[in-house]
Design an enzyme around this catalytic site. Sequence first.
Site, PDB file in Angstrom:
ATOM      1  N   ALA A 295      -7.832   7.334  -3.389  1.00 10.64           N
ATOM      2  CA  ALA A 295      -8.351   8.263  -4.380  1.00 10.64           C
ATOM      3  C   ALA A 295      -8.606   7.461  -5.650  1.00 10.64           C
ATOM      4  O   ALA A 295      -8.001   6.403  -5.865  1.00 10.64           O
ATOM      5  CB  ALA A 295      -7.343   9.371  -4.630  1.00 10.64           C
TER       6      ALA A 295
ATOM      7  N   GLY B  85      -5.668   7.383  -0.029  1.00  8.91           N
ATOM      8  CA  GLY B  85      -6.590   8.421   0.452  1.00  8.91           C
ATOM      9  C   GLY B  85      -7.561   7.910   1.510  1.00  8.91           C
ATOM     10  O   GLY B  85      -8.074   8.690   2.314  1.00  8.91           O
TER      11      GLY B  85
ATOM     12  N   GLU C 101      -5.635   8.022   4.676  1.00  7.00           N
ATOM     13  CA  GLU C 101      -5.529   9.449   5.003  1.00  7.00           C
ATOM     14  C   GLU C 101      -6.850   9.982   5.571  1.00  7.00           C
ATOM     15  O   GLU C 101      -6.861  10.789   6.497  1.00  7.00           O
ATOM     16  CB  GLU C 101      -5.118  10.234   3.749  1.00  7.00           C
ATOM     17  CG  GLU C 101      -3.694   9.913   3.306  1.00  7.00           C
ATOM     18  CD  GLU C 101      -3.338  10.536   1.962  1.00  7.00           C
ATOM     19  OE1 GLU C 101      -4.013  10.216   0.958  1.00  7.00           O
ATOM     20  OE2 GLU C 101      -2.388  11.333   1.919  1.00  7.00           O
TER      21      GLU C 101
ATOM     22  N   GLU D 246       0.672   4.475  -2.520  1.00  4.14           N
ATOM     23  CA  GLU D 246       0.813   5.398  -3.654  1.00  4.14           C
ATOM     24  C   GLU D 246       2.112   5.188  -4.408  1.00  4.14           C
ATOM     25  O   GLU D 246       2.163   5.312  -5.633  1.00  4.14           O
ATOM     26  CB  GLU D 246       0.739   6.859  -3.171  1.00  4.14           C
ATOM     27  CG  GLU D 246      -0.648   7.303  -2.746  1.00  4.14           C
ATOM     28  CD  GLU D 246      -0.949   7.081  -1.273  1.00  4.14           C
ATOM     29  OE1 GLU D 246      -0.242   6.278  -0.633  1.00  4.14           O
ATOM     30  OE2 GLU D 246      -1.888   7.711  -0.763  1.00  4.14           O
TER      31      GLU D 246
END
Length: 260
Positions: free
Chosen positions: A66, A111, A114, A134
């Site tokens: 992200a 992300g 993911e 993260e």
Amino acid sequence: MAWNNILVEFDNEIAMVSINRPKALNALDNETLTELSDAMAELAANQGVRAIILTGAGDKAFVAGADIAYMLSLTPVQAKEFSRHGQYVFSQIEDMPKPVIAAVNGFALGGGCELSMACDIRIASEKAKFGQPEVSLGIMAGFGGTQRLARLVNPGIAKEMLFTGDIYDAQAALRIGLVSKVVPAGELLDECKKIAKRIAAMGPVGVRFTKEAINQGLNMDQEKAFNIEADLFGVIFSTADQTEGMSAFLEKRKAGFKGE
Ligand code: HXC
């Protein structure tokens, strides 16, 4: 449709979606998530598309996570909304009525890892790198990673990855079952297209129902999941694909499936 942050290309019945934010190693912000969602909705409805390949533009990153610059000053409410937005789009990909293959060409971090896990199949280039870093940023996975990784590999390995933020190379990802194949970087898209084309030649309803049975079954006990499988198996006998596939076998010819 004109996109700012993604590319959508077609090769007969195969669609290829590339995340295209090279300046930020294809990091995901809200606009990119929305474009991804809109593109997937279009591809779901496009009867001519039988399989989708998802990759990152350029040769360095699939998706490096992200967008950290965007996340820096989010309020708690905005952070929750961002997490929900990503979760929604990734679930949309997971629930697509056709198979989605992740062609992981480089960094698949946070992300990005993911996102690859929301796809049905992951094929990695030798240059791919996976991880959930993260915690090194003082945050945690929030686009479904705490759940999908634990289901996809095993809870112990998932916790090790999510607690340490360690980066796994492609061979390590293969060893833990995060990807199904590792190929040289120059062969990645061809390999994914080969797989996509093999799937596209099968009965589309059979492929779709199989995906539905697996995905639904993973979230319930096995006896209930067997019921879903049997129900779908019954319904498939109302389709033209079933008649065509079985007749073609008996008549020793190639089946021409219509997906209905
Ligand atoms: C925003 C990013 C980015 C990211 C890279 N960039 N990753 N920008 N968000 N996730 C930008 C860099 O700031 C830099 O911009 C440019 O891309 C090139 O990156 P470099 O770091 O210079 O490249 P390199 O040295 O080769 O290192 C590559 C890397 C590193 C190892 C992938 O960029 C990195 O560690 N990125 C962050 C990975 C990460 O922590 N991901 C998880 C994010 S959190 P400039 O302008 O300097 O050229 C997350 C949460 C998901 O994903 C859940 C949310 C709810």
